[in-house]
Design a protein around this motif. Structure first.
Motif, PDB file in Angstrom:
ATOM      1  N   ASP A  51       0.831  -1.201   0.000  1.00  0.00           N
ATOM      2  CA  ASP A  51       0.000   0.000   0.000  1.00  0.00           C
ATOM      3  C   ASP A  51       0.863   1.247   0.000  1.00  0.00           C
ATOM      4  N   SER A  52       0.319   2.308  -0.572  1.00  0.00           N
ATOM      5  CA  SER A  52       1.063   3.566  -0.642  1.00  0.00           C
ATOM      6  C   SER A  52       1.002   4.354   0.652  1.00  0.00           C
ATOM      7  N   ASP A  53      -0.078   4.194   1.427  1.00  0.00           N
ATOM      8  CA  ASP A  53      -0.324   5.062   2.588  1.00  0.00           C
ATOM      9  C   ASP A  53      -0.296   6.519   2.135  1.00  0.00           C
ATOM     10  N   ALA A  54      -0.929   6.769   0.993  1.00  0.00           N
ATOM     11  CA  ALA A  54      -0.898   8.092   0.384  1.00  0.00           C
ATOM     12  C   ALA A  54      -1.669   9.106   1.215  1.00  0.00           C
ATOM     13  N   HIS A  55      -1.025  10.243   1.474  1.00  0.00           N
ATOM     14  CA  HIS A  55      -1.688  11.369   2.127  1.00  0.00           C
ATOM     15  C   HIS A  55      -1.921  12.511   1.144  1.00  0.00           C
ATOM     16  N   SER A  56      -1.581  12.282  -0.107  1.00  0.00           N
ATOM     17  CA  SER A  56      -1.880  13.226  -1.179  1.00  0.00           C
ATOM     18  C   SER A  56      -2.172  12.415  -2.438  1.00  0.00           C
ATOM     19  N   PRO A  57      -3.039  12.918  -3.312  1.00  0.00           N
ATOM     20  CA  PRO A  57      -3.446  12.139  -4.482  1.00  0.00           C
ATOM     21  C   PRO A  57      -2.293  11.698  -5.379  1.00  0.00           C
ATOM     22  N   ASN A  58      -1.238  12.495  -5.471  1.00  0.00           N
ATOM     23  CA  ASN A  58      -0.143  12.135  -6.376  1.00  0.00           C
ATOM     24  C   ASN A  58       0.682  10.959  -5.892  1.00  0.00           C
ATOM     25  N   ARG A  59       0.418  10.494  -4.661  1.00  0.00           N
ATOM     26  CA  ARG A  59       1.142   9.326  -4.157  1.00  0.00           C
ATOM     27  C   ARG A  59       0.302   8.044  -4.222  1.00  0.00           C
ATOM     28  N   VAL A  60      -0.919   8.139  -4.644  1.00  0.00           N
ATOM     29  CA  VAL A  60      -1.749   6.943  -4.776  1.00  0.00           C
ATOM     30  C   VAL A  60      -1.099   5.995  -5.776  1.00  0.00           C
ATOM     31  N   GLY A  61      -0.902   4.755  -5.358  1.00  0.00           N
ATOM     32  CA  GLY A  61      -0.279   3.763  -6.228  1.00  0.00           C
ATOM     33  C   GLY A  61       1.234   3.800  -6.250  1.00  0.00           C
ATOM     34  N   GLU A  62       1.855   4.692  -5.493  1.00  0.00           N
ATOM     35  CA  GLU A  62       3.313   4.833  -5.474  1.00  0.00           C
ATOM     36  C   GLU A  62       3.913   3.820  -4.492  1.00  0.00           C
ATOM     37  N   ILE A  63       4.618   2.826  -5.010  1.00  0.00           N
ATOM     38  CA  ILE A  63       5.133   1.745  -4.155  1.00  0.00           C
ATOM     39  C   ILE A  63       6.613   1.472  -4.387  1.00  0.00           C
ATOM     40  N   SER A  64       7.324   2.418  -4.960  1.00  0.00           N
ATOM     41  CA  SER A  64       8.720   2.168  -5.345  1.00  0.00           C
ATOM     42  C   SER A  64       9.603   1.825  -4.156  1.00  0.00           C
ATOM     43  N   LEU A  65       9.322   2.387  -2.996  1.00  0.00           N
ATOM     44  CA  LEU A  65      10.150   2.111  -1.826  1.00  0.00           C
ATOM     45  C   LEU A  65      10.109   0.629  -1.453  1.00  0.00           C
ATOM     46  N   VAL A  66       8.918   0.042  -1.510  1.00  0.00           N
ATOM     47  CA  VAL A  66       8.781  -1.388  -1.217  1.00  0.00           C
ATOM     48  C   VAL A  66       9.461  -2.223  -2.295  1.00  0.00           C
ATOM     49  N   LEU A  67       9.274  -1.850  -3.545  1.00  0.00           N
ATOM     50  CA  LEU A  67       9.864  -2.621  -4.638  1.00  0.00           C
ATOM     51  C   LEU A  67      11.381  -2.662  -4.533  1.00  0.00           C
ATOM     52  N   GLU A  68      11.982  -1.556  -4.144  1.00  0.00           N
ATOM     53  CA  GLU A  68      13.430  -1.515  -3.982  1.00  0.00           C
ATOM     54  C   GLU A  68      13.883  -2.461  -2.879  1.00  0.00           C
ATOM     55  N   GLN A  69      13.126  -2.519  -1.785  1.00  0.00           N
ATOM     56  CA  GLN A  69      13.503  -3.411  -0.688  1.00  0.00           C
ATOM     57  C   GLN A  69      13.316  -4.876  -1.078  1.00  0.00           C
ATOM     58  N   LEU A  70      12.230  -5.167  -1.797  1.00  0.00           N
ATOM     59  CA  LEU A  70      11.963  -6.546  -2.185  1.00  0.00           C
ATOM     60  C   LEU A  70      13.023  -7.092  -3.149  1.00  0.00           C
ATOM     61  N   LYS A  71      13.630  -6.215  -3.931  1.00  0.00           N
ATOM     62  CA  LYS A  71      14.682  -6.645  -4.859  1.00  0.00           C
ATOM     63  C   LYS A  71      15.885  -7.226  -4.118  1.00  0.00           C
ATOM     64  N   LYS A  72      16.055  -6.850  -2.872  1.00  0.00           N
ATOM     65  CA  LYS A  72      17.253  -7.213  -2.116  1.00  0.00           C
ATOM     66  C   LYS A  72      17.128  -8.542  -1.373  1.00  0.00           C
ATOM     67  N   ILE A  73      15.911  -9.105  -1.337  1.00  0.00           N
ATOM     68  CA  ILE A  73      15.714 -10.340  -0.576  1.00  0.00           C
ATOM     69  C   ILE A  73      14.907 -11.337  -1.399  1.00  0.00           C
ATOM     70  N   ASP A  74      14.920 -12.569  -0.949  1.00  0.00           N
ATOM     71  CA  ASP A  74      14.119 -13.619  -1.572  1.00  0.00           C
ATOM     72  C   ASP A  74      12.773 -13.656  -0.862  1.00  0.00           C
ATOM     73  N   PHE A  75      11.797 -12.964  -1.441  1.00  0.00           N
ATOM     74  CA  PHE A  75      10.481 -12.827  -0.813  1.00  0.00           C
ATOM     75  C   PHE A  75       9.435 -13.538  -1.662  1.00  0.00           C
ATOM     76  N   PRO A  76       8.494 -14.257  -1.037  1.00  0.00           N
ATOM     77  CA  PRO A  76       7.469 -14.985  -1.803  1.00  0.00           C
ATOM     78  C   PRO A  76       6.419 -14.039  -2.388  1.00  0.00           C
ATOM     79  N   THR A  77       6.701 -13.482  -3.541  1.00  0.00           N
ATOM     80  CA  THR A  77       5.800 -12.492  -4.126  1.00  0.00           C
ATOM     81  C   THR A  77       4.430 -13.081  -4.481  1.00  0.00           C
TER      82      THR A  77
END
Length: 257
Positions: free
Chosen positions: A208-234
């Motif tokens: 989830d984005s936890d967006a507090h402004s409309p321009n952040r709705v759907g913004e998940i890049s921070l999570v994607l960057e972290q998931l790239k670093k580990i073996d996570f069951p997507t």
């Protein structure tokens, strides 16, 4: 990894910066199928959703769905107010909502027996940035687990935010009861080691984005960057690549009718 739905967004009904329609339009631009309008729970004196505003929120979500074609769910990010698992969404209001999130927030109206050892203890720990005691971690873990056991919560939000706990034990309880653990894209709350361990529990997740402004709705890049670093069951992330979750709250209400 493509987001299908964003279930944690805020609007001017609490302390978000946009309207329900603003968030829905942003969701449409990002090709999302569903969006949750999940403003803070009733017990937050400054930023909580007001009960008298519920009919307006429900109508706004209906109109936004009709105008955008995005399913706009009436939701709430309920506040955890006690170690016993109490939250500020009571069952008499269940019929007003489509989706039920819960998390700990600062400066809410905690139950009297949880003000000092739970509410203020976590506030001081987060504000003064000291290492949490084992007793505080144990108490916070117990609170999360009790919330999951005692309420038909769909998503536990930002686990570990201002509430240091054992996230693996929380995830195990979530797996047992059908509650999803949120991977919050506003701010990282779990280390890579913790996230890897949580991923091994069999729990289901949503990003989830936890967006507090409309321009952040759907913004998940921070999570994607972290998931790239580990073996996570997507495959256990239930709101990506065309998948939508089977939520506990909806099933609970259908069974109760």
């Amino acid at each position: 990894m493509i987001l299908t739905a964003d279930y944690h967004t805020h609007t001017t009904y609490s302390h978000g910066k946009g309207t329900v329609l603003d968030n829905a339009l942003s969701a449409k631009e990002n090709a999302l199928e569903e969006i949750g309008i999940t403003d803070h729970g009733f017990s937050h004196p400054a930023f909580g959703l007001r009960k008298g505003k519920l009919p307006h929120l429900i109508e706004d979500c209906k109109k936004a769905t009709e105008e955008t074609g995005v399913r706009v769910l009436v939701g709430i990010e309920s506040n955890i107010i006690g170690v016993d698992g109490k939250v500020d969404l009571k069952e008499k209001y269940y019929d007003k909502f489509d989706i039920f999130l819960a998390g700990l927030h600062k400066l809410v109206m905690f139950k009297p027996n949880s003000i000092f050892q739970y509410g203020l203890a976590n506030l001081f720990c987060a504000t003064l940035k000291y290492t949490p005691s084992k007793s505080l971690i144990k108490r916070n873990t117990k609170a999360y687990i009790n919330v999951i056991k005692n309420n038909p919560v769909d998503i536990i939000t930002h686990v570990n935010f201002c509430c240091p706990c054992d996230p693996v034990e929380v995830a195990k309880a979530a797996a047992d009861y059908g509650t999803h653990i949120e991977l919050n894209a506003k701010k990282i709350h779990l280390s890579e080691e913790q996230l890897f361990a949580v991923g091994q529990t069999g729990a289901k997740f949503v990003i989830d984005s936890d967006a507090h402004s409309p321009n952040r709705v759907g913004e998940i890049s921070l999570v994607l960057e972290q998931l790239k670093k580990i073996d996570f069951p997507t495959e256990n992330i239930m709101n990506i690549d065309g998948r939508l979750p089977d939520f506990r709250f909806k099933a609970f209400k259908e069974k109760s009718l």
